[in-house]
Design a protein around this motif. Structure first.
Motif, PDB file in Angstrom:
ATOM      1  N   LYS A 184       0.829  -1.198   0.000  1.00  0.00           N
ATOM      2  CA  LYS A 184       0.000   0.000   0.000  1.00  0.00           C
ATOM      3  C   LYS A 184       0.867   1.253   0.000  1.00  0.00           C
ATOM      4  N   PRO A 185       0.602   2.191  -0.925  1.00  0.00           N
ATOM      5  CA  PRO A 185       1.347   3.451  -0.914  1.00  0.00           C
ATOM      6  C   PRO A 185       0.837   4.368   0.195  1.00  0.00           C
ATOM      7  N   LYS A 186       1.665   5.315   0.587  1.00  0.00           N
ATOM      8  CA  LYS A 186       1.259   6.260   1.622  1.00  0.00           C
ATOM      9  C   LYS A 186       0.308   7.316   1.081  1.00  0.00           C
ATOM     10  N   THR A 187       0.390   7.576  -0.200  1.00  0.00           N
ATOM     11  CA  THR A 187      -0.516   8.525  -0.849  1.00  0.00           C
ATOM     12  C   THR A 187      -1.106   7.874  -2.088  1.00  0.00           C
ATOM     13  N   ALA A 188      -2.267   8.338  -2.491  1.00  0.00           N
ATOM     14  CA  ALA A 188      -2.917   7.776  -3.679  1.00  0.00           C
ATOM     15  C   ALA A 188      -2.142   8.168  -4.936  1.00  0.00           C
ATOM     16  N   PRO A 189      -2.000   7.239  -5.887  1.00  0.00           N
ATOM     17  CA  PRO A 189      -1.288   7.558  -7.133  1.00  0.00           C
ATOM     18  C   PRO A 189      -2.121   8.400  -8.088  1.00  0.00           C
ATOM     19  N   THR A 190      -3.387   8.558  -7.764  1.00  0.00           N
ATOM     20  CA  THR A 190      -4.282   9.335  -8.617  1.00  0.00           C
ATOM     21  C   THR A 190      -4.983  10.411  -7.795  1.00  0.00           C
ATOM     22  N   GLY A 191      -5.446  11.437  -8.480  1.00  0.00           N
ATOM     23  CA  GLY A 191      -6.167  12.512  -7.823  1.00  0.00           C
ATOM     24  C   GLY A 191      -7.452  12.829  -8.563  1.00  0.00           C
ATOM     25  N   VAL A 192      -8.225  13.754  -8.016  1.00  0.00           N
ATOM     26  CA  VAL A 192      -9.523  14.115  -8.571  1.00  0.00           C
ATOM     27  C   VAL A 192      -9.557  15.609  -8.907  1.00  0.00           C
ATOM     28  N   ALA A 193     -10.018  15.917 -10.089  1.00  0.00           N
ATOM     29  CA  ALA A 193     -10.256  17.306 -10.481  1.00  0.00           C
ATOM     30  C   ALA A 193     -11.602  17.722  -9.904  1.00  0.00           C
ATOM     31  N   ASP A 194     -11.557  18.356  -8.755  1.00  0.00           N
ATOM     32  CA  ASP A 194     -12.766  18.583  -7.961  1.00  0.00           C
ATOM     33  C   ASP A 194     -13.824  19.406  -8.685  1.00  0.00           C
ATOM     34  N   GLY A 195     -13.414  20.223  -9.625  1.00  0.00           N
ATOM     35  CA  GLY A 195     -14.373  21.062 -10.340  1.00  0.00           C
ATOM     36  C   GLY A 195     -15.001  20.400 -11.548  1.00  0.00           C
ATOM     37  N   THR A 196     -14.883  19.054 -11.640  1.00  0.00           N
ATOM     38  CA  THR A 196     -15.480  18.326 -12.769  1.00  0.00           C
ATOM     39  C   THR A 196     -16.505  17.294 -12.309  1.00  0.00           C
ATOM     40  N   CYS A 197     -16.975  17.407 -11.082  1.00  0.00           N
ATOM     41  CA  CYS A 197     -17.776  16.330 -10.482  1.00  0.00           C
ATOM     42  C   CYS A 197     -19.280  16.515 -10.663  1.00  0.00           C
ATOM     43  N   PHE A 198     -19.951  15.394 -10.824  1.00  0.00           N
ATOM     44  CA  PHE A 198     -21.414  15.341 -10.900  1.00  0.00           C
ATOM     45  C   PHE A 198     -21.893  14.316  -9.885  1.00  0.00           C
ATOM     46  N   ARG A 199     -22.846  14.710  -9.044  1.00  0.00           N
ATOM     47  CA  ARG A 199     -23.326  13.847  -7.965  1.00  0.00           C
ATOM     48  C   ARG A 199     -24.300  12.785  -8.492  1.00  0.00           C
ATOM     49  N   GLN A 200     -23.978  11.530  -8.233  1.00  0.00           N
ATOM     50  CA  GLN A 200     -24.796  10.389  -8.642  1.00  0.00           C
ATOM     51  C   GLN A 200     -25.394   9.739  -7.396  1.00  0.00           C
ATOM     52  N   VAL A 201     -26.672   9.414  -7.452  1.00  0.00           N
ATOM     53  CA  VAL A 201     -27.351   8.729  -6.356  1.00  0.00           C
ATOM     54  C   VAL A 201     -27.976   7.455  -6.918  1.00  0.00           C
ATOM     55  N   GLU A 202     -27.800   6.340  -6.211  1.00  0.00           N
ATOM     56  CA  GLU A 202     -28.372   5.068  -6.659  1.00  0.00           C
ATOM     57  C   GLU A 202     -29.538   4.666  -5.766  1.00  0.00           C
ATOM     58  N   TYR A 203     -30.519   4.021  -6.388  1.00  0.00           N
ATOM     59  CA  TYR A 203     -31.750   3.638  -5.703  1.00  0.00           C
ATOM     60  C   TYR A 203     -32.034   2.154  -5.910  1.00  0.00           C
ATOM     61  N   ALA A 204     -32.892   1.638  -5.037  1.00  0.00           N
ATOM     62  CA  ALA A 204     -33.429   0.284  -5.187  1.00  0.00           C
ATOM     63  C   ALA A 204     -34.943   0.360  -5.059  1.00  0.00           C
ATOM     64  N   GLY A 205     -35.632  -0.615  -5.653  1.00  0.00           N
ATOM     65  CA  GLY A 205     -37.085  -0.619  -5.560  1.00  0.00           C
ATOM     66  C   GLY A 205     -37.648  -2.015  -5.694  1.00  0.00           C
ATOM     67  N   LEU A 206     -38.876  -2.169  -5.198  1.00  0.00           N
ATOM     68  CA  LEU A 206     -39.602  -3.432  -5.316  1.00  0.00           C
ATOM     69  C   LEU A 206     -40.225  -3.503  -6.699  1.00  0.00           C
ATOM     70  N   LEU A 207     -39.841  -4.500  -7.480  1.00  0.00           N
ATOM     71  CA  LEU A 207     -40.310  -4.600  -8.856  1.00  0.00           C
ATOM     72  C   LEU A 207     -41.828  -4.799  -8.903  1.00  0.00           C
TER      73      LEU A 207
END
Length: 360
Positions: A258-281
């Motif tokens: 395991k590295p001490k820091t992540a090898p990748t980062g996130v461009a914070d100003g490019t994000c879109f919020r996704q929400v997932e749902y479940a339902g009774l068919l």
């Protein structure tokens, strides 16, 4: 969040009709309302700790059968096509980008899951009919390869505007918005950012700046992207990819050593919020078992277990968020969002226009 399991051949779902696979417990008996088997239909990213699911089975008396049916887009479309004779009782994995399609096609019946009052208010929808229950949230964002930008002495992008600058030409790979959940989320993020009159012009500039489009997340992240473990093995040459804010902690957690820091980062100003749902068919054969399963999906036990299996955030109040998320991949502070009605009214036309602009 649209794939292999987010367990890290994970974090999202690339599309293409996958063969139907089954996992979990099952029996060969009749699956009517008196059956002790309850079937969950999901996209390929559904994952869980076996001991947690076994505990639910022991307490409830139901055996859980899981059918994984491809990317979120594929799974939703197939569920709609088979709604009169569904493959299971509960569907998990329809997100806010596709929710209106599922509701408009009558995919779910009403059920207010026990514990719904503990779901964080910002994630609640369809409160008059309770056809779906929020399960998790995540942010679709551009990820970057830290080593590449360090080597080239180039600052990584931080916004949508940055991605069309000359210094980032031929660096970005994204997923097809018509076939991939994260690809569609990225398109919706640009629509939210630039509005009805501006997003097409933005994509013309992005295309001119050399954006590469592939069918799904698996190819984009684990083949084309130079910053992921899979991409390094595949000799990917794109240091920017549309993925998730939770991808960096996954790169740390599943690395050995395991590295001490992540090898990748996130461009914070490019994000879109996704929400997932479940339902009774709507035509579920085992409605009683389906209701019990929905109750379980928003229980604290499952919500606490979920983040490190599917690399998403829980939606229940006081559910535990792993420290790795806070350290390596915190949720975006100001993600782009769109009202469900706005998505419903425009999604299909936006995708059609996007396809003409970018793929032709």
């Amino acid at each position: 969040m649209s794939t292999t399991t987010r367990k890290f051949t994970a974090v999202a779902v690339g599309l293409g009709l996958a063969a139907l696979t089954a996992c979990g417990s099952s029996d060969s008996g009749d699956e009517g309302s008196g059956s002790k088997t309850v079937t969950l239909v999901s996209h390929d990213s559904f994952a869980y700790t076996k001991a947690v699911l076994k505990e639910f089975e022991k307490e409830s008396g139901y055996k859980v059968r899981v059918l994984k049916d491809g990317d979120a887009g594929t799974a939703v479309n197939k569920a709609i096509l088979t709604k009169d004779n569904p493959q299971g009782d509960v569907f998990f994995g329809v997100d806010n980008t596709l929710l209106s399609r599922a509701l408009d096609n009558g995919l779910f019946q009403s059920y207010e899951a026990k514990g719904s009052e503990l779901i964080l208010p910002q994630y609640r929808v369809d409160q008059d009919k309770h056809r779906v229950t929020p399960i998790d949230s995540g942010d679709i964002c551009v990820n970057y390869d830290k080593a590449y930008f360090s080597k080239h002495k180039l600052a990584p992008p931080t916004s949508f505007d940055d991605l069309i600058k000359p210094e980032y030409k031929n660096l970005l790979v994204t997923e097809n918005a018509s076939t991939s959940s994260p690809g569609l989320g990225f398109l919706l993020g640009t629509a939210a950012k630039y509005g009805d009159d501006g997003w097409q012009g933005y994509w013309k500039k992005l295309k001119a700046n050399g954006v590469k489009v592939v069918d799904g997340w698996e190819q984009a992240y684990n083949v084309e992207f130079s910053g992921s473990a899979g991409g390094k093995k595949a000799k990917g040459d794109r240091p920017l990819v549309v993925s998730y804010a939770s991808s960096p902690p996954a790169e740390v957690i599943y690395a050995d050593p395991k590295p001490k820091t992540a090898p990748t980062g996130v461009a914070d100003g490019t994000c879109f919020r996704q929400v997932e749902y479940a339902g009774l068919l709507s035509n579920a054969k085992n409605t009683k078992g389906g209701k019990a399963l929905l109750d379980f999906l928003i229980s604290k036990k499952f919500q606490d277990d979920m983040p490190l299996n599917m690399f998403v955030y829980p939606v229940r109040e006081a559910a535990e968020v792993p420290p790795e998320f806070t350290k390596f991949g915190p949720a975006a502070e100001n993600p782009e969002t769109l009202a469900p009605a706005k998505i419903a009214d425009n999604r299909d036309e936006w995708v059609k226009s996007w396809t003409s602009l970018v793929l032709k």
